[in-house]
Design an enzyme around this catalytic site. Sequence first.
Site, PDB file in Angstrom:
ATOM      1  N   GLU A  86       0.832  -1.199   0.000  1.00 38.46           N
ATOM      2  CA  GLU A  86       0.000   0.000   0.000  1.00 38.46           C
ATOM      3  C   GLU A  86       0.871   1.254   0.000  1.00 38.46           C
ATOM      4  O   GLU A  86       1.971   1.251   0.557  1.00 38.46           O
ATOM      5  CB  GLU A  86      -0.921   0.015   1.223  1.00 38.46           C
ATOM      6  N   CYS A 100       3.450   8.640   1.021  1.00 44.23           N
ATOM      7  CA  CYS A 100       4.057   7.715   1.982  1.00 44.23           C
ATOM      8  C   CYS A 100       4.254   6.378   1.272  1.00 44.23           C
ATOM      9  O   CYS A 100       3.290   5.780   0.794  1.00 44.23           O
ATOM     10  CB  CYS A 100       3.126   7.546   3.186  1.00 44.23           C
ATOM     11  N   CYS A 107       6.706  -6.843   7.197  1.00 45.88           N
ATOM     12  CA  CYS A 107       7.807  -6.309   7.999  1.00 45.88           C
ATOM     13  C   CYS A 107       8.202  -7.343   9.039  1.00 45.88           C
ATOM     14  O   CYS A 107       7.350  -8.021   9.591  1.00 45.88           O
ATOM     15  CB  CYS A 107       7.396  -5.013   8.692  1.00 45.88           C
ATOM     16  N   CYS A 111       6.795  -4.637  15.599  1.00 53.62           N
ATOM     17  CA  CYS A 111       6.437  -3.646  16.631  1.00 53.62           C
ATOM     18  C   CYS A 111       5.002  -3.931  17.072  1.00 53.62           C
ATOM     19  O   CYS A 111       4.121  -4.131  16.225  1.00 53.62           O
ATOM     20  CB  CYS A 111       6.562  -2.228  16.077  1.00 53.62           C
ATOM     21  N   CYS A 114       1.804  -1.917  15.654  1.00 47.02           N
ATOM     22  CA  CYS A 114       1.740  -1.593  14.222  1.00 47.02           C
ATOM     23  C   CYS A 114       1.058  -2.709  13.441  1.00 47.02           C
ATOM     24  O   CYS A 114       1.448  -3.881  13.540  1.00 47.02           O
ATOM     25  CB  CYS A 114       3.154  -1.363  13.695  1.00 47.02           C
ATOM     26  N   HIS A 214       9.494   5.975  20.503  1.00 44.38           N
ATOM     27  CA  HIS A 214       8.316   5.440  21.198  1.00 44.38           C
ATOM     28  C   HIS A 214       8.513   5.033  22.652  1.00 44.38           C
ATOM     29  O   HIS A 214       7.589   4.447  23.252  1.00 44.38           O
ATOM     30  CB  HIS A 214       7.722   4.252  20.436  1.00 44.38           C
ATOM     31  N   CYS A 331      -1.039   6.500  10.236  1.00 40.72           N
ATOM     32  CA  CYS A 331       0.157   5.896  10.796  1.00 40.72           C
ATOM     33  C   CYS A 331      -0.124   4.560  11.464  1.00 40.72           C
ATOM     34  O   CYS A 331      -0.974   4.470  12.344  1.00 40.72           O
ATOM     35  CB  CYS A 331       0.723   6.838  11.840  1.00 40.72           C
TER      36      CYS A 331
END
Length: 358
Positions: A86, A100, A107, A111, A114, A214, A331
Site C-alpha cells: 500500500e 508515503c 515487515c 512492533c 503496528c 516510542h 500511521c
Amino acid sequence: MRFLGDVRSRLEKNGIPSYRANQVFKDLFEKGIGSYDDMKTLPSNVKDFLKNNVPIFSIVPKKESTSKDGSTKKILFELNDGELIEAVLMKFDDGRNTVCVSSQVGCMMNCKFCATGQLSFKRNLTYEEIADQVLYFATLLKKTKEYVTHVVYMGMGEPFLNYTEVAKSIDMLRDDAALNMGSRSITVSTCGIVPEIKRFAEQFKQVNLAVSLHAPSDEVRNEIMPISTKYPLEELIEACKTYTEITHRRITFEYVMLDGVNDKERHAYQLAVLLRGLLCLVNIIPYNETSIKGIKGSQKSKIDKFRSILDSNHIQVTVRVSLGKDIDAACGQLARKNKLSINSNNHGGRKQKDSGKV
Ligand code: SF4
C-alpha cells in the site's frame, strides 16, 4: 521506471536510437503521460518494444480508497509476483502533497502497536517498485496540474533493512531526468537499525531522518519494539548524535502515545533527560486504532501533559495530526487488508500532517 541510463542502453542494444529514451522521460516525468500509447513522439515499433521490455510501472493499482474529506488517497498495488503493498497520498491545506511509500512486503520488526508488524515479512521491494509508488501519484496529480512535494518512507517495512534498493530509489526520486525532487523533501524513517544510521548520514546528508523511538527507556521499548533488544537505547542515541555531527541536521523522534505503556508523566521526564542536548524534534503521535488487541491510544489530556513536560524541559515538540483514519491509511494502519479479496482468485504505513513512521 528504471534509470534513464538503463533505458537508453536497453534501446541501443536492440537497434533503437537512445534519444528515444529521452523522449519517454520527457513525456512521462514532465508531461505526466503514463502510457506509451499516448506518447505521440514515439513510432509504433518503439512503443511495441517498450511495452514488452520496459514497462512504465512495475506495480499495478488494484484498489483505490479516498477519505471522506478528500485529503487522503490510499492505493493497493499488486507486484509482479502477486504480492500486495500500500502507498498513501496526503494532501495538506498548506499545499503539500506527500506520498508515503512502502519499502518491503510486510515487515519483520514486529512492533507491537503496528498493523504492518503483524504481517509476515515476504520480501524487499526493488528501487523501481518503491519509486513507482511516487511516480503513480505524480501522474495522477499532473492531471490537475499538481505535483508530489514530499515523500516519506513510512509505509510498510523497515527501509534500513532494504538499504541498497531504498538508496537507489532516493537517487531515482532526485534524478533531474526523472522526478527531480529535492533531498530535503524526502524523509526516511527507521525503527533504529543502528549501523545504517551512520551510513545514511554519510550518503544522504540532506535527506531527512526520522527515528521511531516510542519509549524513554529500554524497559518500555523492549515491551513494544523487539529491535530494542538488539540495539539498546544507549547505542541508538549515540548513533543519532553521530548523525547530527555528520549532517548538522535535526533528527525527528517519533513517539506514539500508548495508553498505560509509555504515556506517563515520568516517561516524559525520562525522555527529556534522554534527549537533552541533542539536535532533535519529538513528534508525538496520537495512536490510530487498529485491530490489534490490548493496544489503546492515550487520552488527549495525557498527550497534552506529555507535551507540556517536554516543552518546559526545552525539548522541541509537535503533535501530529493524522489524516485518512477512515480508510485505514493513517500511521501504523497499513495492513494489506485486501489480501483476501485480491487473492481470492489467486502484501504501514501511515500518513500524517508531517509524515512519520509510527
Ligand atoms: S512500525 Fe515500522 S518497523 Fe515497526 S513493524 Fe511497523 S512497519 Fe515495521
